[in-house]
Motif scaffolding. Structure first.
Motif, short mmCIF file in Angstrom:
data_model
loop_
_atom_site.label_atom_id
_atom_site.label_comp_id
_atom_site.label_asym_id
_atom_site.label_seq_id
_atom_site.Cartn_x
_atom_site.Cartn_y
_atom_site.Cartn_z
N ARG A 164 38.31 51.98 72.21
CA ARG A 164 37.87 53.14 71.44
C ARG A 164 38.25 53.00 69.96
N ALA A 165 39.51 52.69 69.70
CA ALA A 165 40.01 52.63 68.32
C ALA A 165 39.34 51.53 67.50
N LEU A 166 39.07 50.40 68.14
CA LEU A 166 38.47 49.27 67.42
C LEU A 166 36.95 49.28 67.48
N ASP A 167 36.39 50.19 68.31
CA ASP A 167 34.94 50.30 68.48
C ASP A 167 34.34 48.95 68.89
N ILE A 168 34.90 48.39 69.97
CA ILE A 168 34.40 47.12 70.49
C ILE A 168 33.88 47.31 71.90
N ASP A 169 33.01 46.41 72.32
CA ASP A 169 32.47 46.44 73.68
C ASP A 169 33.47 45.78 74.62
N LEU A 170 33.49 46.27 75.85
CA LEU A 170 34.38 45.75 76.88
C LEU A 170 33.57 45.40 78.11
N HIS A 171 33.81 44.20 78.63
CA HIS A 171 33.25 43.80 79.91
C HIS A 171 34.42 43.57 80.85
N ILE A 194 37.29 37.89 73.42
CA ILE A 194 38.75 37.91 73.54
C ILE A 194 39.14 38.50 74.88
N GLY A 195 40.05 37.82 75.58
CA GLY A 195 40.60 38.36 76.81
C GLY A 195 41.53 39.51 76.48
N LEU A 196 41.36 40.64 77.15
CA LEU A 196 42.16 41.83 76.87
C LEU A 196 42.89 42.25 78.14
N SER A 197 44.22 42.12 78.12
CA SER A 197 45.02 42.45 79.30
C SER A 197 45.60 43.86 79.26
N GLY A 198 45.69 44.40 78.05
CA GLY A 198 46.36 45.69 77.87
C GLY A 198 47.78 45.51 77.36
N GLY A 199 48.20 44.27 77.23
CA GLY A 199 49.53 43.96 76.70
C GLY A 199 49.50 43.81 75.19
N LEU A 219 35.65 40.32 62.45
CA LEU A 219 34.79 39.68 63.45
C LEU A 219 34.21 40.70 64.41
N ARG A 220 33.06 40.37 64.95
CA ARG A 220 32.43 41.20 65.99
C ARG A 220 32.94 40.68 67.33
N VAL A 221 33.67 41.54 68.04
CA VAL A 221 34.42 41.13 69.23
C VAL A 221 33.82 41.70 70.51
N LEU A 222 33.72 40.85 71.52
CA LEU A 222 33.48 41.30 72.88
C LEU A 222 34.81 41.11 73.61
N ALA A 223 35.36 42.21 74.13
CA ALA A 223 36.60 42.15 74.89
C ALA A 223 36.25 41.96 76.37
N VAL A 224 36.98 41.07 77.03
CA VAL A 224 36.77 40.81 78.45
C VAL A 224 38.08 41.03 79.18
N HIS A 225 38.01 41.79 80.26
CA HIS A 225 39.20 42.05 81.07
C HIS A 225 38.92 41.63 82.51
#
Length: 88
Positions: free
Chosen positions: A70-77, A24-29, A45-51
């Protein structure tokens, strides 16, 4: 509801044996924040966040991304796009 469940089942099947079900693309919005929340908390779902950082992030957006991850305990790239590449 049936279409959503079918999509989730498809994503889980495709993600079997892999570290993530979706990216999922994560913009901060609010839109991407809600989508990440929905995917993790409501759909399981097991999510990889991409910014993509093009150098124009606001401080609130950066804080929102950090809080969500942090709150969702997901990885961020984060992919940082350098200015010459952005200019091109």
């Amino acid at each position: 509801a049936k279409r959503m469940q079918a999509m989730v089942d498809t994503l889980r099947a495709a993600g079997k044996g892999k570290p993530y079900d979706v990216m999922i693309g994560l913009s901060g919005g609010i839109d991407s924040a809600y989508l990440a929340h929905l995917a993790v908390r409501e759909l399981g779902l097991r999510v990889l966040a991409v910014h993509v950082d093009g150098g124009w992030n606001s401080e609130p957006a950066v804080r929102n991304i950090e809080s969500l991850v942090r709150a969702l305990d997901i990885d961020l790239h984060t992919y940082v796009v350098e200015w010459p590449e952005m200019r091109d």
